[in-house]
Motif scaffolding. Structure first.
Motif, PDB file in Angstrom:
ATOM      1  N   CYS A  74       0.829  -1.208   0.000  1.00 53.49           N
ATOM      2  CA  CYS A  74       0.000   0.000   0.000  1.00 53.49           C
ATOM      3  C   CYS A  74       0.860   1.253   0.000  1.00 53.49           C
ATOM      4  CB  CYS A  74      -0.900   0.025   1.233  1.00 53.49           C
ATOM      5  SG  CYS A  74      -2.160  -1.257   1.291  1.00 53.49           S
ATOM      6  N   VAL A  75       0.473   2.207  -0.800  1.00 51.36           N
ATOM      7  CA  VAL A  75       1.163   3.491  -0.824  1.00 51.36           C
ATOM      8  C   VAL A  75       0.991   4.185   0.524  1.00 51.36           C
ATOM      9  CG1 VAL A  75      -0.815   4.833  -1.643  1.00 51.36           C
ATOM     10  CG2 VAL A  75       1.484   5.538  -2.260  1.00 51.36           C
ATOM     11  N   GLY A  76       1.962   5.005   0.884  1.00 47.83           N
ATOM     12  CA  GLY A  76       1.895   5.716   2.153  1.00 47.83           C
ATOM     13  C   GLY A  76       0.943   6.893   2.128  1.00 47.83           C
ATOM     14  N   ASP A  77       0.712   7.471   3.293  1.00 50.43           N
ATOM     15  CA  ASP A  77      -0.229   8.587   3.407  1.00 50.43           C
ATOM     16  C   ASP A  77       0.240   9.834   2.677  1.00 50.43           C
ATOM     17  OD1 ASP A  77      -1.933   7.043   4.940  1.00 50.43           O
ATOM     18  OD2 ASP A  77      -1.162   7.788   6.855  1.00 50.43           O
ATOM     19  N   ALA A  78       1.548   9.939   2.429  1.00 48.55           N
ATOM     20  CA  ALA A  78       2.077  11.128   1.756  1.00 48.55           C
ATOM     21  C   ALA A  78       1.601  11.243   0.315  1.00 48.55           C
ATOM     22  CB  ALA A  78       3.612  11.110   1.790  1.00 48.55           C
ATOM     23  N   TYR A  79       1.016  10.177  -0.219  1.00 44.42           N
ATOM     24  CA  TYR A  79       0.528  10.213  -1.596  1.00 44.42           C
ATOM     25  C   TYR A  79      -0.607  11.220  -1.756  1.00 44.42           C
ATOM     26  CZ  TYR A  79      -0.723   8.268  -6.191  1.00 44.42           C
ATOM     27  OH  TYR A  79      -0.973   8.096  -7.520  1.00 44.42           O
ATOM     28  N   LYS A  80      -1.426  11.384  -0.700  1.00 48.01           N
ATOM     29  CA  LYS A  80      -2.471  12.422  -0.665  1.00 48.01           C
ATOM     30  C   LYS A  80      -3.449  12.345  -1.833  1.00 48.01           C
ATOM     31  CE  LYS A  80      -0.959  14.483   3.067  1.00 48.01           C
ATOM     32  NZ  LYS A  80      -1.717  14.414   4.334  1.00 48.01           N
ATOM     33  N   LYS A  81      -3.815  11.157  -2.218  1.00 53.99           N
ATOM     34  CA  LYS A  81      -4.773  10.976  -3.306  1.00 53.99           C
ATOM     35  C   LYS A  81      -6.197  11.114  -2.778  1.00 53.99           C
ATOM     36  CE  LYS A  81      -6.147   7.494  -6.745  1.00 53.99           C
ATOM     37  NZ  LYS A  81      -5.884   6.115  -7.235  1.00 53.99           N
ATOM     38  N   THR A  82      -7.100  11.604  -3.608  1.00 53.24           N
ATOM     39  CA  THR A  82      -8.500  11.703  -3.221  1.00 53.24           C
ATOM     40  C   THR A  82      -9.036  10.323  -2.840  1.00 53.24           C
ATOM     41  OG1 THR A  82      -8.855  13.566  -4.722  1.00 53.24           O
ATOM     42  CG2 THR A  82     -10.814  12.359  -3.979  1.00 53.24           C
ATOM     43  N   GLY A  83      -9.716  10.254  -1.697  1.00 55.88           N
ATOM     44  CA  GLY A  83     -10.298   8.990  -1.272  1.00 55.88           C
ATOM     45  C   GLY A  83      -9.329   8.068  -0.568  1.00 55.88           C
ATOM     46  N   LEU A  84      -8.137   8.556  -0.247  1.00 54.28           N
ATOM     47  CA  LEU A  84      -7.118   7.730   0.389  1.00 54.28           C
ATOM     48  C   LEU A  84      -7.303   7.772   1.904  1.00 54.28           C
ATOM     49  CD1 LEU A  84      -4.480   6.136  -0.508  1.00 54.28           C
ATOM     50  CD2 LEU A  84      -3.235   8.155   0.265  1.00 54.28           C
ATOM     51  N   VAL A  85      -7.842   6.690   2.475  1.00 58.15           N
ATOM     52  CA  VAL A  85      -7.934   6.633   3.932  1.00 58.15           C
ATOM     53  C   VAL A  85      -6.561   6.304   4.493  1.00 58.15           C
ATOM     54  CG1 VAL A  85     -10.365   5.980   3.913  1.00 58.15           C
ATOM     55  CG2 VAL A  85      -8.620   4.198   4.004  1.00 58.15           C
ATOM     56  N   LYS A  86      -6.403   6.475   5.779  1.00 59.10           N
ATOM     57  CA  LYS A  86      -5.102   6.315   6.419  1.00 59.10           C
ATOM     58  C   LYS A  86      -4.520   4.922   6.171  1.00 59.10           C
ATOM     59  CE  LYS A  86      -6.069   9.754   9.960  1.00 59.10           C
ATOM     60  NZ  LYS A  86      -6.312  10.009  11.397  1.00 59.10           N
ATOM     61  N   ALA A  87      -3.193   4.882   6.135  1.00 56.26           N
ATOM     62  CA  ALA A  87      -2.494   3.645   5.786  1.00 56.26           C
ATOM     63  C   ALA A  87      -2.860   2.490   6.700  1.00 56.26           C
ATOM     64  CB  ALA A  87      -0.980   3.884   5.819  1.00 56.26           C
ATOM     65  N   GLU A  88      -3.044   2.773   7.979  1.00 57.36           N
ATOM     66  CA  GLU A  88      -3.364   1.683   8.901  1.00 57.36           C
ATOM     67  C   GLU A  88      -4.657   0.978   8.479  1.00 57.36           C
ATOM     68  OE1 GLU A  88      -5.336   3.157  12.769  1.00 57.36           O
ATOM     69  OE2 GLU A  88      -4.096   4.851  12.101  1.00 57.36           O
ATOM     70  N   HIS A  89      -5.642   1.758   8.009  1.00 56.11           N
ATOM     71  CA  HIS A  89      -6.907   1.160   7.581  1.00 56.11           C
ATOM     72  C   HIS A  89      -6.714   0.336   6.303  1.00 56.11           C
ATOM     73  CE1 HIS A  89      -9.242   3.150  10.606  1.00 56.11           C
ATOM     74  NE2 HIS A  89      -8.997   4.364  10.147  1.00 56.11           N
ATOM     75  N   ARG A  90      -5.933   0.874   5.375  1.00 56.58           N
ATOM     76  CA  ARG A  90      -5.755   0.161   4.110  1.00 56.58           C
ATOM     77  C   ARG A  90      -4.955  -1.124   4.298  1.00 56.58           C
ATOM     78  NH1 ARG A  90      -2.651   3.191   1.173  1.00 56.58           N
ATOM     79  NH2 ARG A  90      -2.370   4.975   2.589  1.00 56.58           N
ATOM     80  N   ILE A  91      -3.944  -1.081   5.150  1.00 57.81           N
ATOM     81  CA  ILE A  91      -3.190  -2.293   5.465  1.00 57.81           C
ATOM     82  C   ILE A  91      -4.092  -3.319   6.138  1.00 57.81           C
ATOM     83  CG2 ILE A  91      -1.390  -3.232   6.974  1.00 57.81           C
ATOM     84  CD1 ILE A  91      -0.196  -1.967   4.572  1.00 57.81           C
ATOM     85  N   ASN A  92      -4.892  -2.874   7.087  1.00 58.80           N
ATOM     86  CA  ASN A  92      -5.775  -3.798   7.799  1.00 58.80           C
ATOM     87  C   ASN A  92      -6.828  -4.406   6.886  1.00 58.80           C
ATOM     88  OD1 ASN A  92      -4.356  -3.304  10.140  1.00 58.80           O
ATOM     89  ND2 ASN A  92      -5.793  -1.770  10.919  1.00 58.80           N
ATOM     90  N   MET A  93      -7.381  -3.603   5.964  1.00 55.41           N
ATOM     91  CA  MET A  93      -8.364  -4.146   5.013  1.00 55.41           C
ATOM     92  C   MET A  93      -7.722  -5.177   4.089  1.00 55.41           C
ATOM     93  SD  MET A  93     -10.931  -0.996   3.976  1.00 55.41           S
ATOM     94  CE  MET A  93      -9.682   0.263   3.676  1.00 55.41           C
TER      95      MET A  93
END
Length: 282
Positions: A74-93
C-alpha cells in the motif's frame, strides 16, 4: 491479522513477512516468481485479488516462471490521493482480504514511510529482502534468485505511456530490471498503451481477462457515499471493517486529511443496501 498495522507501528518494528513465501520449488527448469501489486487499495476489491490468480495461471501455462509468492504494497499517506484513507486502515483491510490465501501477503513497509516512495524503490525493497537477505529459494540444483515483477492493471501501463506522468528513468529501471504482468482492463486500449514501451516488450506479459470485471476502488467509494451496498464487490471482512470504522463517508472519516476516528453511519448489516439513496447522497 497476520500483517496488520497499528497506528503506532514504525519502521523500527517492521519485519518482512515471509510466512506465505514458498522457499522451495521442485523444477530446476523454472524461475521462481514473486508478484508485487503496488497501489492505494482504498479499498481493496475482488478484482485486485483476482489479478493475482490470473497472473499465476498465466505464468503456469505461458511462461517458464513458477509463482512462489505475492505481495500487496500500500502506498503511504504522503501520496495524498482523493479517497485515500489512512495507511493503517488500508493495510488492515488488505490483511483481512487475504486471510484465506495461502500465498498472498501484505507488506506494510511502503506505507510506514512518511515520505512518498516511487515504485522503483519499492521493488528494490522486495529484491533486497527476498534475493539479498534470503538468497532466493531452494531448487533441486541449489538456490535460485526470484524474479520480482510488478503486477498491475492496463491502466497503469497506459499512464507509463502518457508523457509527463512517469520519469523516463523510472520506467526504464522498472521494466528493464523487474518487468510487469499486466491485466487487461475495460476501457483501456492495451495496444496503444504498449506502443511506446516496445524497448521493454520482452519484460511485459499481458494477461487477458476471460471474465470481464471493471470493479474499481473509485466505484466502491462512490457506492458508499451514496449509501449503496458494496456486498459481493469487496471481501466480506473488508465490508465489515469499512462499516465498523466509518470509512469513506464522503471521503472524510479516517482519511489522510481527517482526524476523525469515524463511526458507522448505518444500522443495516455491513454492506447491505439502505434502500433508495436520498438526493443529497449523490
Amino acid at each position: 491479522m497476520a500483517d496488520d498495522m497499528s497506528p503506532d507501528m514504525t519502521l523500527d518494528d517492521y519485519e518482512f513477512p515471509t510466512s506465505r513465501l514458498r522457499r522451495r520449488i521442485q523444477s530446476e527448469d523454472r524461475t521462481p516468481l514473486v508478484l508485487i501489486a503496488c497501489g492505494s487499495f482504498s479499498p481493496l476489491t475482488f478484482l485486485h485479488l483476482r489479478m493475482f490468480e490470473m497472473a499465476a495461471d498465466y505464468a503456469r501455462f505461458n511462461s517458464s516462471f513458477e509463482v512462489v509468492g505475492a505481495y500487496l504494497s500500500c502506498v503511504g499517506d504522503a501520496y495524498k490521493k482523493t479517497g485515500l484513507v489512512k495507511a493503517e486502515h488500508r493495510i488492515n483491510m488488505c490483511s483481512l482480504a487475504v486471510q484465506q490465501s495461502s500465498w498472498i501477503s501484505v507488506d506494510p513497509w511502503e506505507a510506514l514511510h512518511s515520505e512518498y516512495l516511487e515504485t522503483a524503490k519499492v521493488l528494490d525493497h522486495f529484491e533486497e529482502e527476498i534475493n539479498g537477505k534470503l538468497g532466493g529459494v531452494e531448487t533441486p540444483v541449489g538456490k535460485k534468485k526470484c524474479r520480482i515483477c510488478l503486477l498491475a492493471g492496463a491502466d497503469l501501463i497506459q499512464t507509463m505511456s502518457t508523457p509527463g506522468v512517469w520519469a523516463q528513468a523510472d520506467i526504464d529501471y522498472i521494466l528493464r530490471n523487474f518487468g510487469a504482468f499486466i491485466v487487461e482492463r475495460t476501457g483501456t486500449d492495451i495496444d496503444e498503451a504498449l506502443s511506446t514501451l516496445q524497448p521493454w516488450k520482452d519484460n511485459i506479459w499481458v494477461i487477458q481477462q476471460l471474465v470481464q470485471n471493471d470493479i474499481s476502488s473509485t466505484k466502491i467509494r462512490l457506492f458508499l457515499r451514496r449509501d449503496m451496498s458494496i456486498r459481493y464487490l469487496v471481501p466480506e471482512p473488508v465490508v465489515a471493517y469499512i462499516e465498523e470504522n466509518g470509512l469513506y463517508d464522503d471521503d472524510g472519516a479516517g482519511s489522510t486529511g481527517s482526524d476523525g476516528k469515524g463511526k458507522g453511519k448505518s444500522t443495516n448489516a455491513p454492506g447491505e443496501s439502505g434502500g433508495v439513496a436520498s438526493s443529497s447522497a449523490a
